[in-house]
Design an enzyme around this catalytic site. Sequence first.
Site, PDB file in Angstrom:
ATOM      1  CB  CYS A  15      -1.128 -42.273  13.938  1.00  0.00           C
ATOM      2  SG  CYS A  15       0.153 -41.029  13.995  1.00  0.00           S
ATOM      3  NE  ARG A  24      -7.567 -42.896  13.920  1.00  0.00           N
ATOM      4  CZ  ARG A  24      -7.759 -43.633  15.003  1.00  0.00           C
ATOM      5  NH1 ARG A  24      -8.865 -44.321  15.135  1.00  0.00           N
ATOM      6  NH2 ARG A  24      -6.865 -43.699  15.947  1.00  0.00           N
ATOM      7  CD1 TRP A  31      -2.885 -34.885  12.880  1.00  0.00           C
ATOM      8  CD2 TRP A  31      -1.758 -35.120  14.795  1.00  0.00           C
ATOM      9  NE1 TRP A  31      -3.060 -33.734  13.607  1.00  0.00           N
ATOM     10  CE2 TRP A  31      -2.378 -33.850  14.787  1.00  0.00           C
ATOM     11  CE3 TRP A  31      -1.000 -35.475  15.908  1.00  0.00           C
ATOM     12  CZ2 TRP A  31      -2.264 -32.940  15.840  1.00  0.00           C
ATOM     13  CZ3 TRP A  31      -0.883 -34.570  16.955  1.00  0.00           C
ATOM     14  CH2 TRP A  31      -1.510 -33.323  16.915  1.00  0.00           C
ATOM     15  CG  ASN A  68      -1.971 -44.139  17.134  1.00  0.00           C
ATOM     16  OD1 ASN A  68      -1.554 -43.033  17.473  1.00  0.00           O
ATOM     17  ND2 ASN A  68      -3.223 -44.526  17.310  1.00  0.00           N
ATOM     18  N   GLY A  69       1.139 -43.384  18.525  1.00  0.00           N
ATOM     19  CA  GLY A  69       1.504 -43.146  19.926  1.00  0.00           C
ATOM     20  C   GLY A  69       2.773 -42.332  19.978  1.00  0.00           C
ATOM     21  CD  GLU A  76     -17.935 -26.174  20.865  1.00  0.00           C
ATOM     22  OE1 GLU A  76     -16.832 -26.240  21.415  1.00  0.00           O
ATOM     23  OE2 GLU A  76     -18.257 -26.904  19.904  1.00  0.00           O
ATOM     24  CE  LYS A  93     -17.364 -27.610  16.804  1.00  0.00           C
ATOM     25  NZ  LYS A  93     -16.584 -27.761  17.965  1.00  0.00           N
ATOM     26  CD  GLU A 131     -12.707 -27.406  15.882  1.00  0.00           C
ATOM     27  OE1 GLU A 131     -11.882 -28.309  15.962  1.00  0.00           O
ATOM     28  OE2 GLU A 131     -13.782 -27.427  16.517  1.00  0.00           O
ATOM     29  CG  HIS A 143     -12.127  -7.044  34.582  1.00  0.00           C
ATOM     30  ND1 HIS A 143     -11.997  -6.110  35.588  1.00  0.00           N
ATOM     31  CD2 HIS A 143     -13.417  -7.464  34.630  1.00  0.00           C
ATOM     32  CE1 HIS A 143     -13.152  -5.994  36.231  1.00  0.00           C
ATOM     33  NE2 HIS A 143     -14.032  -6.803  35.657  1.00  0.00           N
ATOM     34  CE  LYS A 158     -14.962 -36.774  15.360  1.00  0.00           C
ATOM     35  NZ  LYS A 158     -15.523 -35.497  15.830  1.00  0.00           N
TER      36      LYS A 158
HETATM   37  C1  F6R Z   1     -13.467 -29.658  18.557  1.00  0.00           C
HETATM   38  C2  F6R Z   1     -13.166 -31.026  18.865  1.00  0.00           C
HETATM   39  C3  F6R Z   1     -12.131 -31.311  19.890  1.00  0.00           C
HETATM   40  C4  F6R Z   1     -12.557 -32.517  20.745  1.00  0.00           C
HETATM   41  C5  F6R Z   1     -11.418 -32.909  21.700  1.00  0.00           C
HETATM   42  C6  F6R Z   1     -11.823 -34.041  22.613  1.00  0.00           C
HETATM   43  O1  F6R Z   1     -14.448 -29.553  17.572  1.00  0.00           O
HETATM   44  O2  F6R Z   1     -13.717 -31.920  18.289  1.00  0.00           O
HETATM   45  O3  F6R Z   1     -11.879 -30.195  20.687  1.00  0.00           O
HETATM   46  O4  F6R Z   1     -13.703 -32.179  21.447  1.00  0.00           O
HETATM   47  O5  F6R Z   1     -10.300 -33.298  20.956  1.00  0.00           O
HETATM   48  O6  F6R Z   1     -12.151 -35.171  21.886  1.00  0.00           O
HETATM   49  P1  F6R Z   1     -13.026 -36.321  22.534  1.00  0.00           P
HETATM   50  O7  F6R Z   1     -14.366 -35.739  22.839  1.00  0.00           O
HETATM   51  O8  F6R Z   1     -13.070 -37.398  21.502  1.00  0.00           O
HETATM   52  O9  F6R Z   1     -12.316 -36.745  23.778  1.00  0.00           O
END
Ligand code: F6R
Length: 620
Positions: free
Chosen positions: A2, A27, A77, A101-102, A488, A492, A495, A511, A615
């Site tokens: 948000c 965001r 969001w 927001n929250g 990772e 990627k 997402e 396993h 974000k």
């Molecule tokens: C994946 C991604 C998320 C962030 C996670 C933590 O591409 O961006 O998994 O890494 O939400 O966010 P930060 O680093 O801002 O605490």
Amino acid sequence: MCGIVGFVGHKNAANKIINGLKRLEYRGYDSAGIALVEKGSGKLCVIKTAGKIADLEHEVQSGYSGSSETGIGHTRWATHGKPTKDNAHPHATEFIALVHNGIIENYADLRKRLASYGISLYSDTDTEVVAQMISFLFSKGASPLEAVQQTISLIQGAYAFGVVFNKHPEMVICARQGSPLAVGTDVDGRLSLGSDAVALSGFASQIIYLESGDIAQLYSNGNLNIFDKENNEVKRQWQPIDKDQAAPDKKGYEHFMLKEIFEQPSTIKNTLTHYIGRAVNKTDNVLETNIHPSGLNWNQINHITIVACGTSYYAGLVAKYWFEKYARIPVEVDVASEYRYRTPPIYEKSIGIFISQSGETADTLAALRYMRSLGHMCAAIVNVPTSTLAREADAVLPTFAGTEVSVASTKAFTAQMTVLAYMLIEALKTRNCIDLSADFAKEILDINELISRALDTMQKLAPLAKKLSKAKDIIYFGRGALYPIAMEGALKMKELSYIHAEGYAAGEMKHGPIALIDKGMPIIVLCPYDKDGLFHKVVSNICEAETRGAQISVLTCNKGRALFKEMGLKYSTYLYPETTQFTAPMLYSIPVQFLAYLTALNRGVDIDQPRNLAKSVTVE
Ligand code: F6R
């Protein structure tokens, strides 16, 4: 997540709010809205949409003909209640409109309380209870400030909110507890509010980051009153807005993600320059490395706890391999949402390292506060130096990746590993492993060159990405410090392309997960040659998968490919520069990012703002 913007005493507030919301789009959100207070009539006008800001802008242009100078806007969001128009913010009554927001944790109790006053709610959100409570108290004679203060005393949870009152077009009130919120001023002293500096850049020249518990009254004549959590009036420091946080620009790239992937040689270099110097000794031409002190006393640190979420967590896992193997310091790595709920033991001479791109991730912040409350030294690795995490940590080690706009983190991840590598190098030096420290310093100073070379060959992944875009499931294999990179890579891929993907430690396959393999299942293997013997172990794991019909693609180096040939193994191979176990996780991050990008491109999805993602995850 948000986002909030608000303006008071600004000509054409509606336009400014829409522009502010556009800046917050990065965001991630699923609905949006705006509330304006008319100057003369005190009429509240609320316009909301379950779609994108462009839809909201269209509705405002076609449905609003007023000339309000005061208003608030929101990108939502969804947490409580689906992303519908009714659930979108602002939440409004006859008297007030509010954006939030929250998460209000005791919203169910407050709903009951409001019901006992004869007030029923129209939305499924937790937020509406705050709007209704402020409105109820205001309608019973409380001043706007009293209504907000009394409501805050009733709510539990995290919040940042802005509220406008029909009878006070000259004022906006805002408050925060946990979730971030900032007040801005322009050169003419006109005030605004926003979730972060990005929302306010372009409108404000200076900014105040409100402290947790603060309530602020913003007036159209430029007056600003701030009250702390004890309701004492306080002064907070104005800071210039960081130019770096100005409105983001794709600089000719098709997507922010692509731009950010290609920025990595320079963002890593920027980060390194801050922590490690390199000089050429002119007399004998020897390269000297100079490790700048971080202020951490590695002689006094016998244990590390790393806490983070998502991609930042994987940077922490890479650091575990590094610190344990080379510095012999035990490292625990926790996902932040679990850390404080598992009542972890607290060690003597231990340091907490909290890793976050945004520095606003609610779980990571809560974990930091928990660890600090136990009297522990906590360091933060953050990309936003003005963030809450940076402000609350005992020591801050910034990454210099610049603003990361794409929701999927790329350049912040490699910058985080760069800082962790520097911490290892400093720890080794302090703990008398001088030679290893110097070797690693030299290696890491060359990593941006290796990454540049790797980036030159990225398009070779295009045919593989095309095939992967039709897959239902994808598996990634890695071992050692490349196991976190396998995870990772899978994150990627999930997402961005919405394809199910998992990263496994290759040796763990047999396993259980091996049962998933059938004909044609794509497996991406991170398998550069390394002299410590893991290469041959991974080769055995690949063979086990291939015999069961998996389609293997290997990311490796020349030497790795030569060995595959010698063994008569004919897999599709993608070649990258030679690395060591130390630098391999940084280099191999690049192809897994790019592969996910290209796969998503083939699927025609929204790359910079994948569905359901935010974000900056500011709720627990
Ligand atoms: C994946 C991604 C998320 C962030 C996670 C933590 O591409 O961006 O998994 O890494 O939400 O966010 P930060 O680093 O801002 O605490």
